[in-house]
Design a protein around this motif. Structure first.
Motif, PDB file in Angstrom:
ATOM      1  N   ARG A  41       0.818  -1.240  -0.083  1.00  0.00           N
ATOM      2  CA  ARG A  41      -0.012   0.005  -0.065  1.00  0.00           C
ATOM      3  C   ARG A  41       0.739   1.242  -0.075  1.00  0.00           C
ATOM      4  NH1 ARG A  41      -3.004  -2.359   4.617  1.00  0.00           N
ATOM      5  NH2 ARG A  41      -4.834  -3.607   3.822  1.00  0.00           N
ATOM      6  N   PHE A  42       2.095   1.338   0.803  1.00  0.00           N
ATOM      7  CA  PHE A  42       2.957   2.392   0.657  1.00  0.00           C
ATOM      8  C   PHE A  42       3.619   2.795  -0.440  1.00  0.00           C
ATOM      9  CE2 PHE A  42       7.116   4.123   0.993  1.00  0.00           C
ATOM     10  CZ  PHE A  42       7.021   4.978   1.988  1.00  0.00           C
ATOM     11  N   SER A  43       3.864   1.687  -1.221  1.00  0.00           N
ATOM     12  CA  SER A  43       4.252   1.822  -2.807  1.00  0.00           C
ATOM     13  C   SER A  43       3.230   2.433  -3.678  1.00  0.00           C
ATOM     14  CB  SER A  43       4.886   0.750  -3.147  1.00  0.00           C
ATOM     15  OG  SER A  43       5.491   0.546  -4.500  1.00  0.00           O
ATOM     16  N   GLU A  44       1.855   1.890  -3.508  1.00  0.00           N
ATOM     17  CA  GLU A  44       1.026   2.357  -4.336  1.00  0.00           C
ATOM     18  C   GLU A  44       0.639   3.789  -3.897  1.00  0.00           C
ATOM     19  OE1 GLU A  44      -2.152  -0.484  -3.383  1.00  0.00           O
ATOM     20  OE2 GLU A  44      -1.119  -2.250  -4.549  1.00  0.00           O
ATOM     21  N   GLN A  45       0.446   4.300  -2.739  1.00  0.00           N
ATOM     22  CA  GLN A  45       0.159   5.567  -2.095  1.00  0.00           C
ATOM     23  C   GLN A  45       1.121   6.606  -2.833  1.00  0.00           C
ATOM     24  OE1 GLN A  45      -2.298   6.924  -0.268  1.00  0.00           O
ATOM     25  NE2 GLN A  45      -1.690   8.710  -0.055  1.00  0.00           N
ATOM     26  N   TYR A  46       2.360   6.178  -2.760  1.00  0.00           N
ATOM     27  CA  TYR A  46       3.413   7.252  -3.381  1.00  0.00           C
ATOM     28  C   TYR A  46       3.878   7.029  -4.756  1.00  0.00           C
ATOM     29  CZ  TYR A  46       3.261   8.863   1.315  1.00  0.00           C
ATOM     30  OH  TYR A  46       2.947   9.235   2.852  1.00  0.00           O
ATOM     31  N   GLN A  47       3.088   5.981  -5.302  1.00  0.00           N
ATOM     32  CA  GLN A  47       3.320   5.773  -6.956  1.00  0.00           C
ATOM     33  C   GLN A  47       4.712   5.430  -7.209  1.00  0.00           C
ATOM     34  OE1 GLN A  47       1.601   9.397  -8.869  1.00  0.00           O
ATOM     35  NE2 GLN A  47      -0.219   9.345  -7.853  1.00  0.00           N
ATOM     36  N   LEU A  48       5.189   4.427  -6.314  1.00  0.00           N
ATOM     37  CA  LEU A  48       6.444   3.968  -6.607  1.00  0.00           C
ATOM     38  C   LEU A  48       6.596   3.049  -7.584  1.00  0.00           C
ATOM     39  CD1 LEU A  48       7.514   4.220  -2.782  1.00  0.00           C
ATOM     40  CD2 LEU A  48       8.181   6.169  -4.458  1.00  0.00           C
ATOM     41  N   ASN A  49       5.661   2.150  -7.888  1.00  0.00           N
ATOM     42  CA  ASN A  49       5.834   0.921  -8.688  1.00  0.00           C
ATOM     43  C   ASN A  49       6.270   1.505  -9.931  1.00  0.00           C
ATOM     44  OD1 ASN A  49       4.789  -0.282  -6.550  1.00  0.00           O
ATOM     45  ND2 ASN A  49       3.273  -1.564  -7.505  1.00  0.00           N
ATOM     46  N   GLN A  50       5.742   2.718 -10.458  1.00  0.00           N
ATOM     47  CA  GLN A  50       6.109   3.063 -11.824  1.00  0.00           C
ATOM     48  C   GLN A  50       7.856   3.207 -12.006  1.00  0.00           C
ATOM     49  OE1 GLN A  50       4.541   7.181 -12.872  1.00  0.00           O
ATOM     50  NE2 GLN A  50       4.167   7.173 -10.589  1.00  0.00           N
ATOM     51  N   HIS A  51       8.543   3.467 -10.907  1.00  0.00           N
ATOM     52  CA  HIS A  51       9.881   3.586 -10.687  1.00  0.00           C
ATOM     53  C   HIS A  51      10.463   2.508 -10.750  1.00  0.00           C
ATOM     54  CE1 HIS A  51       9.282   8.117 -10.523  1.00  0.00           C
ATOM     55  NE2 HIS A  51       8.499   7.916  -9.959  1.00  0.00           N
ATOM     56  N   ILE A  52       9.909   1.176 -10.511  1.00  0.00           N
ATOM     57  CA  ILE A  52      10.607   0.173 -10.253  1.00  0.00           C
ATOM     58  C   ILE A  52      10.833  -0.860 -11.580  1.00  0.00           C
ATOM     59  CG2 ILE A  52      10.746  -2.094  -8.699  1.00  0.00           C
ATOM     60  CD1 ILE A  52       8.697  -0.499  -6.959  1.00  0.00           C
ATOM     61  N   ARG A  53      11.922  -1.262 -11.560  1.00  0.00           N
ATOM     62  CA  ARG A  53      12.439  -2.336 -12.524  1.00  0.00           C
ATOM     63  C   ARG A  53      12.319  -3.800 -11.941  1.00  0.00           C
ATOM     64  NH1 ARG A  53      15.702  -1.283 -17.110  1.00  0.00           N
ATOM     65  NH2 ARG A  53      15.605  -3.602 -17.199  1.00  0.00           N
ATOM     66  N   PHE A  54      11.122  -4.395 -12.041  1.00  0.00           N
ATOM     67  CA  PHE A  54      10.927  -5.579 -11.501  1.00  0.00           C
ATOM     68  C   PHE A  54      11.680  -6.810 -12.200  1.00  0.00           C
ATOM     69  CE2 PHE A  54       7.094  -3.507  -9.868  1.00  0.00           C
ATOM     70  CZ  PHE A  54       7.303  -3.804  -8.669  1.00  0.00           C
ATOM     71  N   ASN A  55      11.724  -7.816 -11.627  1.00  0.00           N
ATOM     72  CA  ASN A  55      12.404  -8.948 -12.142  1.00  0.00           C
ATOM     73  C   ASN A  55      13.791  -8.656 -12.588  1.00  0.00           C
ATOM     74  OD1 ASN A  55      10.477 -10.992 -11.895  1.00  0.00           O
ATOM     75  ND2 ASN A  55       9.442  -9.737 -13.425  1.00  0.00           N
ATOM     76  N   THR A  56      14.547  -8.058 -11.971  1.00  0.00           N
ATOM     77  CA  THR A  56      15.779  -7.218 -12.533  1.00  0.00           C
ATOM     78  C   THR A  56      16.717  -7.273 -11.408  1.00  0.00           C
ATOM     79  OG1 THR A  56      14.699  -5.905 -13.952  1.00  0.00           O
ATOM     80  CG2 THR A  56      17.070  -5.500 -13.756  1.00  0.00           C
ATOM     81  N   LYS A  57      17.753  -8.216 -11.368  1.00  0.00           N
ATOM     82  CA  LYS A  57      18.750  -8.398 -10.171  1.00  0.00           C
ATOM     83  C   LYS A  57      19.929  -7.832 -10.785  1.00  0.00           C
ATOM     84  CE  LYS A  57      21.181 -11.951  -7.713  1.00  0.00           C
ATOM     85  NZ  LYS A  57      21.092 -13.280  -7.301  1.00  0.00           N
ATOM     86  N   ILE A  58      20.707  -6.941  -9.862  1.00  0.00           N
ATOM     87  CA  ILE A  58      21.983  -6.349 -10.114  1.00  0.00           C
ATOM     88  C   ILE A  58      23.075  -7.325  -9.646  1.00  0.00           C
ATOM     89  CG2 ILE A  58      23.374  -4.586  -9.864  1.00  0.00           C
ATOM     90  CD1 ILE A  58      20.948  -3.831 -11.446  1.00  0.00           C
ATOM     91  N   THR A  59      23.682  -7.659 -10.595  1.00  0.00           N
ATOM     92  CA  THR A  59      24.937  -8.630 -10.265  1.00  0.00           C
ATOM     93  C   THR A  59      26.126  -7.842  -9.942  1.00  0.00           C
ATOM     94  OG1 THR A  59      25.179  -8.861 -12.594  1.00  0.00           O
ATOM     95  CG2 THR A  59      23.897 -10.287 -11.702  1.00  0.00           C
ATOM     96  N   GLN A  60      26.350  -6.436 -10.478  1.00  0.00           N
ATOM     97  CA  GLN A  60      27.761  -5.890 -10.300  1.00  0.00           C
ATOM     98  C   GLN A  60      27.511  -4.505 -10.435  1.00  0.00           C
ATOM     99  OE1 GLN A  60      31.121  -6.518 -13.268  1.00  0.00           O
ATOM    100  NE2 GLN A  60      32.271  -6.570 -11.510  1.00  0.00           N
ATOM    101  N   ALA A  61      27.701  -3.688  -9.595  1.00  0.00           N
ATOM    102  CA  ALA A  61      27.934  -2.122  -9.555  1.00  0.00           C
ATOM    103  C   ALA A  61      29.582  -1.791  -9.510  1.00  0.00           C
ATOM    104  CB  ALA A  61      27.162  -1.482  -8.442  1.00  0.00           C
ATOM    105  N   GLU A  62      30.029  -1.099 -10.387  1.00  0.00           N
ATOM    106  CA  GLU A  62      31.485  -0.469 -10.308  1.00  0.00           C
ATOM    107  C   GLU A  62      31.146   1.178 -10.561  1.00  0.00           C
ATOM    108  OE1 GLU A  62      34.383  -3.303 -12.474  1.00  0.00           O
ATOM    109  OE2 GLU A  62      32.565  -3.057 -13.856  1.00  0.00           O
ATOM    110  N   LEU A  63      32.265   1.654 -10.043  1.00  0.00           N
ATOM    111  CA  LEU A  63      32.300   3.142 -10.273  1.00  0.00           C
ATOM    112  C   LEU A  63      33.378   3.485 -11.422  1.00  0.00           C
ATOM    113  CD1 LEU A  63      31.566   5.784  -8.734  1.00  0.00           C
ATOM    114  CD2 LEU A  63      33.621   5.741  -7.394  1.00  0.00           C
ATOM    115  N   VAL A  64      33.022   4.056 -12.344  1.00  0.00           N
ATOM    116  CA  VAL A  64      33.725   4.167 -13.532  1.00  0.00           C
ATOM    117  C   VAL A  64      33.575   5.621 -13.899  1.00  0.00           C
ATOM    118  CG1 VAL A  64      34.006   3.800 -15.957  1.00  0.00           C
ATOM    119  CG2 VAL A  64      33.253   1.781 -14.436  1.00  0.00           C
ATOM    120  N   ASN A  65      34.735   6.243 -13.723  1.00  0.00           N
ATOM    121  CA  ASN A  65      34.810   7.887 -14.076  1.00  0.00           C
ATOM    122  C   ASN A  65      33.530   8.597 -13.181  1.00  0.00           C
ATOM    123  OD1 ASN A  65      36.636   7.643 -15.930  1.00  0.00           O
ATOM    124  ND2 ASN A  65      35.224   7.006 -17.528  1.00  0.00           N
ATOM    125  N   GLU A  66      33.573   8.180 -11.915  1.00  0.00           N
ATOM    126  CA  GLU A  66      32.858   8.616 -10.776  1.00  0.00           C
ATOM    127  C   GLU A  66      31.258   8.587 -11.104  1.00  0.00           C
ATOM    128  OE1 GLU A  66      33.808  12.930 -10.457  1.00  0.00           O
ATOM    129  OE2 GLU A  66      35.778  12.460  -9.466  1.00  0.00           O
TER     130      GLU A  66
END
Length: 435
Positions: free
Chosen positions: A91-116
């Protein structure tokens, strides 16, 4: 969206959603990456790796637990079930319309800092670049699973609590539960009424706090006495527990080796009911397993079909190389549980062990992060001041309690002390309070 000027949030549990709401309030673009098909984090039992079980309830009460500006429904009981908490998060996610900002079924496997900039790689091999990264993947996904001596010679089964779901799995079995955290005592209570024989193995003594004190949820009762000096709170509440529960050594429980409030609260006195009625038996630490027997350090032994290890979880940020955070006592070192002093565009939300309701603390963290990112984008002078603050001495977040010396309590956070530190931080920067 120009994602190089946007924020990537990993995880659509309560911490990640709180972060999304805070960024939206500042008109900062963001994307939430979620491995599952819906929001909820650990509270969704269908989420692979969730530690949730049928009998799990919140250990903080509904009135002390909700997000700022979004209280839990009045129809909820004092201590909501895991299913009700999941509905609340949705309900919280729906109330603040957050679902539209979510990439579901998307697992991040790596995050790297490249050129800041943060270059994120998904499980599908996609790559995305963002200006900021907020790690909100949560702490209870990776079981701390010790190997018991003689486990290979045990004819029964050894499971970690993360694999436990339903009390029916305990029927007609002799069960030993290892660990007396809140999950451990919950599962031990399930075993007490469902299993043929039930035991709980503890290394140390604990203070078992009733969920209600004089008819009031324990955390609400405690909040009313925050003005009382801590030593007096410890003495008075310790005496009250002794009057209510008596001498717990009569139930073969070890005597606590610490004062009340010096360890994570165990909100469960149902376990005392089962111990008093002989449906559950307390045992010391396990020495070894052999055949169908569990041997304890006091030389006693019991027959068992199933051993459940309620031995906690390891904190991890699996998509980040360890170079991005210094780790101490298996915890990432941060300022105010939020900032990485050496990497200004990297933040954490939700990596906190505390003695009270967490969701408002997540909101506080999200508020600081969102305003910091806004300053980095639009106010270099304020951004420089923030950088100076987070490279300076950190406020005392333990509240002077003197917590027990265990891995779990390294960097443990006192809720009142944290809120005081948050108030100080906002005041220095002339930022508004959250309401």
């Amino acid at each position: 969206m120009n994602t190089e000027q946007a924020v990537a949030i990993i995880g659509a549990g309560p911490a990640g959603l709180s972060m999304g709401r805070a960024l939206a309030a500042q008109n900062i673009a963001f994307v939430i990456f979620e491995a599952h098909h819906q929001v909820g984090g650990i509270w969704d039992v269908e989420h692979a790796g969730s530690p949730m079980y049928d009998s799990a309830h919140f250990i903080s009460s509904k009135n002390m637990s909700g997000h700022y500006g979004f209280p839990m429904p009045e129809s909820y009981p004092d201590y909501p079930s895991n299913r009700q908490i999941l509905q609340y998060i949705q309900r919280f996610s729906e109330q603040y319309q957050l679902n539209q900002h979510i990439r579901f079924n998307t697992k991040i496997t790596q995050a790297e800092l490249v050129n800041e900039q943060w270059q994120l790689t998904t499980e599908q091999g996609e790559q995305h670049t963002f200006g900021w990264l907020v790690c909100a993947n949560g702490t209870n996904w990776h079981p701390n699973r010790p190997t018991l001596k003689g486990e290979d010679a045990f004819s029964g089964k050894v499971l970690h609590a993360v694999e436990y779901r339903k009390s029916t799995a305990l029927e007609n079995k002799k069960v030993v539960v290892v660990g007396a955290g809140n999950s451990g005592v919950d599962i031990a209570c399930d075993a007490a009424f469902m299993a043929d024989e039930a035991y709980i193995s503890l290394r140390r003594g604990y203070h078992f706090v009733p969920k209600h004190v004089f008819g009031v949820p324990a955390d609400e009762f405690g909040a009313r006495s925050n003005w009382v000096p801590l030593p007096l709170q410890q003495r008075s509440f310790g005496l009250l527990l002794k009057l209510l529960n008596g001498d717990l050594t009569r139930l073969n429980l070890p005597k606590p080796d610490h004062k009340i409030f010096a360890s994570h609260p165990i909100l469960n006195t149902q376990i005392l009911h089962y111990l008093q009625h002989g449906d559950l038996h307390a045992k010391p630490d396990i020495d070894y397993l052999d055949g169908d027997r569990v041997h304890f350090v006091d030389q006693s032994q019991v027959q068992a079909d199933l051993v459940i290890l309620a031995t906690g979880y390891q904190w991890r940020i699996p998509y980040l190389n360890d170079q991005y955070f210094q780790w101490k006592h298996h915890r990432p070192e941060t300022f105010m549980k939020v900032f990485n002093p050496s990497i200004p565009n990297l933040f954490i939300n939700g990596f906190i062990e505390t003695n009270g309701g967490a969701y408002k603390l997540f909101d506080d963290m999200a508020h600081l992060i969102a305003l910091t990112i806004d300053a980095q984008k639009h106010d270099p002078h304020k951004a420089k001041k923030i950088e100076s603050m987070i490279n300076g001495p950190e406020p005392d977040l333990g509240g002077g309690v003197g917590y027990v010396q265990s891995d779990r309590h390294q960097g443990y956070t006192n809720t009142n002390a944290y809120r005081k530190a948050m108030k100080w931080f906002r005041k220095q920067l002339e930022w508004p309070e959250l309401v």
